[in-house]
Design a protein around this motif. Structure first.
Motif, mmCIF file in Angstrom:
data_model
loop_
_atom_site.group_PDB
_atom_site.id
_atom_site.type_symbol
_atom_site.label_atom_id
_atom_site.label_comp_id
_atom_site.label_asym_id
_atom_site.label_seq_id
_atom_site.Cartn_x
_atom_site.Cartn_y
_atom_site.Cartn_z
ATOM 1 N N GLY A 4 0.913 -1.326 -0.019
ATOM 2 C CA GLY A 4 -0.022 0.004 0.169
ATOM 3 C C GLY A 4 0.903 1.324 -0.045
ATOM 4 O O GLY A 4 0.302 2.526 0.019
ATOM 5 N N GLY A 37 2.676 2.354 -2.195
ATOM 6 C CA GLY A 37 2.735 3.109 -3.647
ATOM 7 C C GLY A 37 3.602 2.681 -4.861
ATOM 8 O O GLY A 37 3.854 3.188 -5.711
ATOM 9 N N LYS A 38 4.206 1.382 -4.437
ATOM 10 C CA LYS A 38 5.258 1.139 -5.479
ATOM 11 C C LYS A 38 4.581 0.792 -6.712
ATOM 12 O O LYS A 38 5.108 1.092 -7.515
ATOM 13 C CB LYS A 38 5.915 -0.207 -4.748
ATOM 14 C CG LYS A 38 6.332 -0.138 -3.171
ATOM 15 C CD LYS A 38 6.927 -1.439 -2.887
ATOM 16 C CE LYS A 38 5.911 -2.535 -2.668
ATOM 17 N NZ LYS A 38 5.161 -2.130 -1.736
ATOM 18 N N THR A 39 3.633 -0.161 -6.677
ATOM 19 C CA THR A 39 2.937 -0.671 -8.063
ATOM 20 C C THR A 39 2.520 0.807 -8.816
ATOM 21 O O THR A 39 2.684 0.781 -9.983
ATOM 22 C CB THR A 39 1.922 -1.546 -7.723
ATOM 23 O OG1 THR A 39 2.483 -2.674 -7.248
ATOM 24 C CG2 THR A 39 1.236 -1.785 -8.953
ATOM 25 N N THR A 40 1.982 1.558 -8.011
ATOM 26 C CA THR A 40 1.231 2.614 -8.632
ATOM 27 C C THR A 40 2.575 3.721 -9.336
ATOM 28 O O THR A 40 2.399 4.012 -10.336
ATOM 29 C CB THR A 40 0.688 3.495 -7.798
ATOM 30 O OG1 THR A 40 -0.111 3.099 -6.945
ATOM 31 C CG2 THR A 40 -0.073 4.996 -8.469
#
Ligand code: ADP
Length: 273
Positions: free
Chosen positions: A60, A62-65
């Protein structure tokens, strides 16, 4: 052996001197929010040509975003992304379609869930990639390069198998070969091993490690801490939408109470003092 004779090498990156060249990726104060939820809060990050950067952090954070915005799978609310010194995306502006098309051709992405076409063989999945991305090739070149790439990821003998006939690890290796078929200059990996059974993680990490050794620019979102420490030039830890630490594996390993940000990353990575 017959297939291997047909396989044609794709020329890989030459050992160019990258000194003085602009970074592969330059993220400047990028912001992203979903509704009121600010997921990326003014992230600054530079990734040099040939650099291998792992992005770690709690779920959650923000890595993937972050990596999805680089690939335009998410729009930016603010900031900008400069690609090899050229303007690529600006937050809040409608992307210029030509710039975007050209930029996206330089960026490959490997997803957690492989995303292979189920009704196409391993070979066909790789062969389809160039045409799909606006880089059509001569038929024979297309096939022979796809064979070469399958061989590189150790799957030449499985060329004619369908995804459901392959293990998760094999499918992910096909997906990496498919990305390589586009000759990207940067590859973004979004948790490439988190959908795999533990015994298959190693074979996929090995392929990524080979790419790193060859000098490919890699950005890898991962929970594999030992891998991140061994393969990366830099580890970036995100937490609550900001960069908590951005340092070499050695700097993180040697962190102490005088470097609290790095110490946090060290603890998160489970490195013993
Ligand atoms: P990580 O990869 O570090 O686990 P993500 O980038 O997936 O984190 O998510 C960061 C935050 O953004 C999370 O709170 C998540 O719920 C939220 N988020 C991600 N994608 C969306 C979306 N499409 N719509 C709304 N919220 C999202």
């Amino acid at each position: 052996a017959e297939l291997r004779k047909q396989a044609t090498a794709i020329p890989m990156r030459e050992n160019v001197d990258t000194k003085g060249l602009p970074p592969a990726l330059n993220l400047k104060k990028i912001r992203k929010q979903f509704g009121d939820h600010e997921v990326l809060k003014q992230i600054d990050m530079q990734i040099k040509i040939g650099e291998v950067v792992s992005i770690i952090g709690p779920s959650g954070s923000g890595k993937t975003t972050l990596i999805r915005t680089i690939n335009l799978l998410e729009s930016l609310n603010g900031g900008e992304v400069v690609l090899f010194g050229e303007d690529f995306i600006k937050g809040g502006q409608k992307p210029n379609s030509k710039t975007v098309r050209q930029g996206l051709q330089r960026i490959g992405m490997v997803f957690q869930s492989f995303n292979l076409f189920p009704h196409k063989t391993a070979l066909e999945n790789i062969m389809l990639a160039p045409r799909y991305h606006g880089k059509p090739q001569d038929k024979e070149v297309n096939r022979n390069q796809a064979l070469y790439l399958l061989d590189r990821v150790g799957l030449l003998a499985h060329a004619d198998k369908y995804p459901h006939q392959l293990s998760g690890g094999q499918q992910q290796r096909v997906a990496i070969a498919r990305t390589l078929a586009l000759s990207p200059d940067i590859i973004l990996f979004d948790e490439p091993t988190s959908a795999l059974d533990p015994e298959m993680v190693g074979e996929v990490l090995k392929v990524i490690q080979d790419l790193a050794k060859e000098g490919m620019t890699l950005v890898i979102v991962t929970h594999e801490m030992d891998f991140a420490l061994s393969v990366s030039d830099r580890v970036v830890m995100m937490e609550h939408g900001v960069v908590q630490a951005d340092a070499s594996p050695a700097e993180i390993t040697n962190a102490n109470s005088e470097t609290p940000d790095l110490l946090r990353a060290k603890q998160f990575m489970g490195i013993e003092s």
